[in-house]
Write a protein that holds these residues in place. Structure first.
Motif, PDB file in Angstrom:
ATOM      1  N   ARG A   1       0.881  -1.263   0.011  1.00 38.80           N
ATOM      2  CA  ARG A   1      -0.064   0.026   0.008  1.00 38.80           C
ATOM      3  C   ARG A   1       0.699   1.163   0.138  1.00 38.80           C
ATOM      4  O   ARG A   1       1.867   1.317   0.984  1.00 38.80           O
ATOM      5  CB  ARG A   1      -0.909  -0.058   1.379  1.00 38.80           C
ATOM      6  N   PRO A   2       0.595   2.228  -0.799  1.00 38.75           N
ATOM      7  CA  PRO A   2       1.180   3.402  -0.901  1.00 38.75           C
ATOM      8  C   PRO A   2       1.089   4.209   0.395  1.00 38.75           C
ATOM      9  O   PRO A   2       0.079   4.099   1.125  1.00 38.75           O
ATOM     10  CB  PRO A   2       0.842   4.375  -2.108  1.00 38.75           C
ATOM     11  N   GLN A   3       2.059   5.262   0.543  1.00 39.73           N
ATOM     12  CA  GLN A   3       1.652   6.159   1.940  1.00 39.73           C
ATOM     13  C   GLN A   3       0.445   6.712   1.817  1.00 39.73           C
ATOM     14  O   GLN A   3      -0.319   7.104   2.903  1.00 39.73           O
ATOM     15  CB  GLN A   3       2.862   6.869   2.292  1.00 39.73           C
ATOM     16  N   ILE A   4       0.006   7.330   0.630  1.00 40.36           N
ATOM     17  CA  ILE A   4      -1.107   8.013   0.415  1.00 40.36           C
ATOM     18  C   ILE A   4      -1.898   7.371  -0.643  1.00 40.36           C
ATOM     19  O   ILE A   4      -1.077   7.474  -1.869  1.00 40.36           O
ATOM     20  CB  ILE A   4      -0.773   9.430   0.250  1.00 40.36           C
ATOM     21  N   VAL A   5      -3.181   7.147  -0.459  1.00 44.19           N
ATOM     22  CA  VAL A   5      -4.052   6.810  -1.576  1.00 44.19           C
ATOM     23  C   VAL A   5      -5.236   7.622  -1.602  1.00 44.19           C
ATOM     24  O   VAL A   5      -5.949   7.946  -0.660  1.00 44.19           O
ATOM     25  CB  VAL A   5      -4.547   5.105  -1.094  1.00 44.19           C
ATOM     26  N   VAL A   6      -5.281   7.922  -2.585  1.00 40.21           N
ATOM     27  CA  VAL A   6      -6.415   8.921  -3.310  1.00 40.21           C
ATOM     28  C   VAL A   6      -7.340   8.609  -4.236  1.00 40.21           C
ATOM     29  O   VAL A   6      -6.985   7.963  -5.326  1.00 40.21           O
ATOM     30  CB  VAL A   6      -5.842  10.316  -3.504  1.00 40.21           C
ATOM     31  N   GLY A   7      -8.938   8.376  -3.910  1.00 45.07           N
ATOM     32  CA  GLY A   7      -9.671   8.010  -4.693  1.00 45.07           C
ATOM     33  C   GLY A   7     -10.654   9.303  -5.174  1.00 45.07           C
ATOM     34  O   GLY A   7     -10.234  10.225  -4.735  1.00 45.07           O
ATOM     35  N   PHE A   8     -11.215   9.157  -6.259  1.00 48.17           N
ATOM     36  CA  PHE A   8     -12.170   9.936  -7.056  1.00 48.17           C
ATOM     37  C   PHE A   8     -13.535   9.377  -7.077  1.00 48.17           C
ATOM     38  O   PHE A   8     -13.711   8.130  -7.359  1.00 48.17           O
ATOM     39  CB  PHE A   8     -11.821  10.355  -8.443  1.00 48.17           C
ATOM     40  N   ALA A   9     -14.467  10.429  -6.696  1.00 47.04           N
ATOM     41  CA  ALA A   9     -15.930   9.793  -6.709  1.00 47.04           C
ATOM     42  C   ALA A   9     -16.652  10.769  -7.590  1.00 47.04           C
ATOM     43  O   ALA A   9     -16.812  11.959  -7.129  1.00 47.04           O
ATOM     44  CB  ALA A   9     -16.457   9.876  -5.186  1.00 47.04           C
ATOM     45  N   ALA A  10     -16.989  10.175  -8.878  1.00 46.57           N
ATOM     46  CA  ALA A  10     -18.022  10.975  -9.561  1.00 46.57           C
ATOM     47  C   ALA A  10     -19.413  10.580  -9.212  1.00 46.57           C
ATOM     48  O   ALA A  10     -19.755   9.326  -9.501  1.00 46.57           O
ATOM     49  CB  ALA A  10     -17.446  10.340 -11.112  1.00 46.57           C
ATOM     50  N   GLU A  11     -19.842  11.649  -8.887  1.00 46.29           N
ATOM     51  CA  GLU A  11     -21.231  11.407  -8.445  1.00 46.29           C
ATOM     52  C   GLU A  11     -22.343  12.260  -9.094  1.00 46.29           C
ATOM     53  O   GLU A  11     -22.021  13.319  -9.818  1.00 46.29           O
ATOM     54  CB  GLU A  11     -21.589  11.773  -7.048  1.00 46.29           C
ATOM     55  N   THR A  12     -23.669  11.792  -9.412  1.00 49.15           N
ATOM     56  CA  THR A  12     -24.623  12.666  -9.833  1.00 49.15           C
ATOM     57  C   THR A  12     -25.649  13.013  -8.912  1.00 49.15           C
ATOM     58  O   THR A  12     -26.539  14.036  -9.133  1.00 49.15           O
ATOM     59  CB  THR A  12     -25.280  11.951 -10.808  1.00 49.15           C
ATOM     60  N   GLU A  13     -25.624  12.939  -7.572  1.00 49.44           N
ATOM     61  CA  GLU A  13     -26.648  13.201  -6.295  1.00 49.44           C
ATOM     62  C   GLU A  13     -25.941  12.854  -5.076  1.00 49.44           C
ATOM     63  O   GLU A  13     -25.218  12.045  -5.070  1.00 49.44           O
ATOM     64  CB  GLU A  13     -27.865  12.318  -6.619  1.00 49.44           C
ATOM     65  N   HIS A  14     -26.071  13.597  -4.218  1.00 48.17           N
ATOM     66  CA  HIS A  14     -25.692  13.470  -2.704  1.00 48.17           C
ATOM     67  C   HIS A  14     -24.185  13.061  -2.789  1.00 48.17           C
ATOM     68  O   HIS A  14     -23.565  12.117  -2.357  1.00 48.17           O
ATOM     69  CB  HIS A  14     -26.439  12.124  -2.101  1.00 48.17           C
ATOM     70  N   VAL A  15     -23.360  14.012  -3.407  1.00 42.40           N
ATOM     71  CA  VAL A  15     -21.913  14.045  -3.837  1.00 42.40           C
ATOM     72  C   VAL A  15     -21.105  13.589  -2.392  1.00 42.40           C
ATOM     73  O   VAL A  15     -20.419  12.769  -2.426  1.00 42.40           O
ATOM     74  CB  VAL A  15     -21.465  15.082  -4.438  1.00 42.40           C
ATOM     75  N   THR A  16     -21.185  14.472  -1.467  1.00 36.95           N
ATOM     76  CA  THR A  16     -20.280  14.263  -0.604  1.00 36.95           C
ATOM     77  C   THR A  16     -20.598  13.118   0.501  1.00 36.95           C
ATOM     78  O   THR A  16     -19.688  12.551   1.108  1.00 36.95           O
ATOM     79  CB  THR A  16     -20.247  15.521   0.462  1.00 36.95           C
ATOM     80  N   GLU A  17     -22.180  13.052   0.666  1.00 35.08           N
ATOM     81  CA  GLU A  17     -22.498  11.777   1.389  1.00 35.08           C
ATOM     82  C   GLU A  17     -21.845  10.528   0.838  1.00 35.08           C
ATOM     83  O   GLU A  17     -21.391   9.502   1.533  1.00 35.08           O
ATOM     84  CB  GLU A  17     -23.984  11.744   1.464  1.00 35.08           C
ATOM     85  N   HIS A  18     -21.924  10.288  -0.531  1.00 33.35           N
ATOM     86  CA  HIS A  18     -21.564   8.962  -1.179  1.00 33.35           C
ATOM     87  C   HIS A  18     -19.971   8.866  -1.023  1.00 33.35           C
ATOM     88  O   HIS A  18     -19.679   7.675  -0.873  1.00 33.35           O
ATOM     89  CB  HIS A  18     -22.033   8.894  -2.641  1.00 33.35           C
ATOM     90  N   ALA A  19     -19.425  10.095  -1.179  1.00 34.57           N
ATOM     91  CA  ALA A  19     -17.795  10.064  -1.130  1.00 34.57           C
ATOM     92  C   ALA A  19     -17.464   9.696   0.231  1.00 34.57           C
ATOM     93  O   ALA A  19     -16.409   8.824   0.464  1.00 34.57           O
ATOM     94  CB  ALA A  19     -17.455  11.550  -1.506  1.00 34.57           C
ATOM     95  N   ALA A  20     -18.110  10.254   1.348  1.00 29.47           N
ATOM     96  CA  ALA A  20     -17.791   9.874   2.767  1.00 29.47           C
ATOM     97  C   ALA A  20     -17.866   8.389   2.880  1.00 29.47           C
ATOM     98  O   ALA A  20     -17.252   7.420   3.463  1.00 29.47           O
ATOM     99  CB  ALA A  20     -18.692  10.524   3.626  1.00 29.47           C
ATOM    100  N   GLN A  21     -19.198   7.544   2.349  1.00 33.18           N
ATOM    101  CA  GLN A  21     -19.321   6.060   2.494  1.00 33.18           C
ATOM    102  C   GLN A  21     -18.031   5.497   1.637  1.00 33.18           C
ATOM    103  O   GLN A  21     -17.768   4.383   2.083  1.00 33.18           O
ATOM    104  CB  GLN A  21     -20.645   5.865   1.795  1.00 33.18           C
ATOM    105  N   LYS A  22     -17.575   5.917   0.405  1.00 39.64           N
ATOM    106  CA  LYS A  22     -16.556   5.293  -0.308  1.00 39.64           C
ATOM    107  C   LYS A  22     -15.296   5.558   0.360  1.00 39.64           C
ATOM    108  O   LYS A  22     -14.607   4.667   0.426  1.00 39.64           O
ATOM    109  CB  LYS A  22     -16.452   6.267  -1.634  1.00 39.64           C
ATOM    110  N   LEU A  23     -15.154   6.417   1.097  1.00 36.64           N
ATOM    111  CA  LEU A  23     -13.906   6.691   2.014  1.00 36.64           C
ATOM    112  C   LEU A  23     -13.642   5.528   2.806  1.00 36.64           C
ATOM    113  O   LEU A  23     -12.641   5.020   2.941  1.00 36.64           O
ATOM    114  CB  LEU A  23     -13.683   8.014   2.491  1.00 36.64           C
ATOM    115  N   LYS A  24     -14.801   5.003   3.489  1.00 41.41           N
ATOM    116  CA  LYS A  24     -14.695   4.019   4.653  1.00 41.41           C
ATOM    117  C   LYS A  24     -14.741   2.819   4.122  1.00 41.41           C
ATOM    118  O   LYS A  24     -14.001   1.803   4.535  1.00 41.41           O
ATOM    119  CB  LYS A  24     -16.108   4.455   5.558  1.00 41.41           C
TER     120      LYS A  24
END
Length: 407
Positions: free
Chosen positions: A319-342
């Protein structure tokens, strides 16, 4: 955002439809504190006006070699001497031919011949004109003369043809200007950054596939930004029509499985950024032959889930020291991204709204939200190059020994 305060750019605008992009180029340069003076060729005045560019630059726009007021003080000499850098955008076939052959019959070509400062050109023309042997000879001459060139990009032309000839985007031109004018700190020297970009294509048969509208622009902008900060940059890209950023090692892939395999082969890395829009599903068994209509009834396709590249790398032994994902959403953008982070186990999710009306897919601007374990940080609308520069500087800071990445 890298400052160009105290730097002076002489922008020479050639006569082509791409001249409309110079308004954004001037804005980006002014945002970074650069002084911008502008020369318009007579042909350029058919596409943009001196008034609009004077309003953006805050400076008078120059158009004539034979202005008595200017030439009393040898204006064409002073304009080129006062600048730190001359930028030609768009650089038409005609302007490039004049430069290559030392012609000086108007203010633009005279200033270019009179300068002893570095010159950057952004070619823009019809694909046939770009590929013509005469143009390519001129390009070779200009390169040997020390002229720096950014672009041209592949894409659809105003004339309806497709291929190389589109002027580089304003953000790309600014990145080249920054590289030429600023001895920039490079906090990522000795570090390895892996970036995925673009869509994947999942075959249905030899001629059809499942894919999406991702252009790859944000991932390619991140690769340029990582290079500017000194990183060894690996760009793992699905099929896109973008030029490979100079100095970046590009590894082309088609499917999600190929992308995962390539990512794993490039581990370990210090930072991994997953901007690619990976297809969630693929056909369980793709047909070796083109599927035919059978009495008008559509074929029945059985789909199976693709590997989760972000989660796999986040939980891997390398695993890299820092891993960054992108979340392309069409609704509830930050809520879905927070779920994806976990669920994915990464350190940051960069969330954005890709609804059709936002123009993010295929566009040059982005509005993102940084989602981490500590909360959500909203960024204003910026060009994709500006987003890339700001994000890479943030990640370089997070990688510093004194900074601990929150889990």
């Amino acid at each position: 955002m890298t400052s160009l305060a105290g730097k002076s750019v002489l922008l020479i605008v050639g006569g082509g439809i791409a001249a409309y992009k110079v308004h954004e180029l001037v804005r980006l340069l002014k945002t970074r504190g650069a002084g911008v003076r502008i020369i318009l060729t007579k042909a350029a005045e058919q596409f943009v006006t001196p008034l609009s560019l004077a309003s953006l630059s805050g400076e008078r726009v120059y158009t004539s070699l034979f202005s008595l007021t200017d030439e009393v003080e040898m204006g064409h000499i002073q304009l080129s001497r006062a600048a730190d850098l001359l930028v030609v955008a768009p650089a038409t076939a005609d302007l490039m031919a004049k430069m290559a052959n030392g012609l000086a019959d108007d203010l633009a070509s005279t200033a270019l011949l009179a300068t002893d400062k570095p010159v950057l050109i952004a070619p823009a023309m019809n694909v046939r004109m770009w590929r013509h042997p005469a143009t390519q000879r001129n390009v070779d001459i200009l390169r040997r003369d020390g002229i720096n060139i950014v672009g041209p990009n592949d894409g659809e032309m105003a004339c309806g043809e497709f291929g190389p000839g589109r002027m580089a985007e304003p953000g790309e031109i600014v990145s080249s200007i920054i590289a030429m004018l600023t001895p920039r700190a490079q906090p990522l020297v000795g570090k390895k950054v892996v970036i995925t970009a673009g869509p994947t294509r999942e075959p249905i048969d030899p001629v059809r596939y499942i894919s999406n509208h991702s252009s790859g622009k944000q991932g390619y902008a991140l690769a340029r930004a990582a290079m500017e900060l000194g990183a060894e940059t690996i760009l793992i890209s699905g099929p896109v029509s973008l030029p490979i950023p100079p100095g970046v090692q590009m590894m082309p892939v088609e499917t999600a499985r190929e992308m995962l395999e390539t990512c794993e082969s490039e581990m370990p890395a210090d930072i991994a950024i997953f901007t690619a829009a990976v297809a969630d599903w693929r056909v369980a068994v793709d047909s070796p032959e083109k599927l035919k209509k059978a009495g008008g009834a559509p074929p029945s396709l059985t789909l199976t889930e693709n590997p989760d590249i972000l989660a796999t790398i986040s939980r891997s032994a390398n695993r890299p020291q820092i891993v960054v994902g992108f979340a392309a959403e069409t609704e509830h953008v930050t809520e879905h991204a927070a779920q994806k982070l976990k669920s994915k186990g990464c350190d940051l999710i960069i969330a954005n709204d890709v609804s059709k009306e936002t123009g993010v897919f295929g566009g040059d601007r982005n509005t993102v939200h940084l989602v981490s374990a500590t909360g959500v940080e909203d960024w204003p609308s910026m060009s994709k190059d500006e987003v890339a520069g700001k994000l890479m500087e943030r990640l370089a800071h997070m990688l510093a020994p004194q900074h601990k990445v929150p889990k």
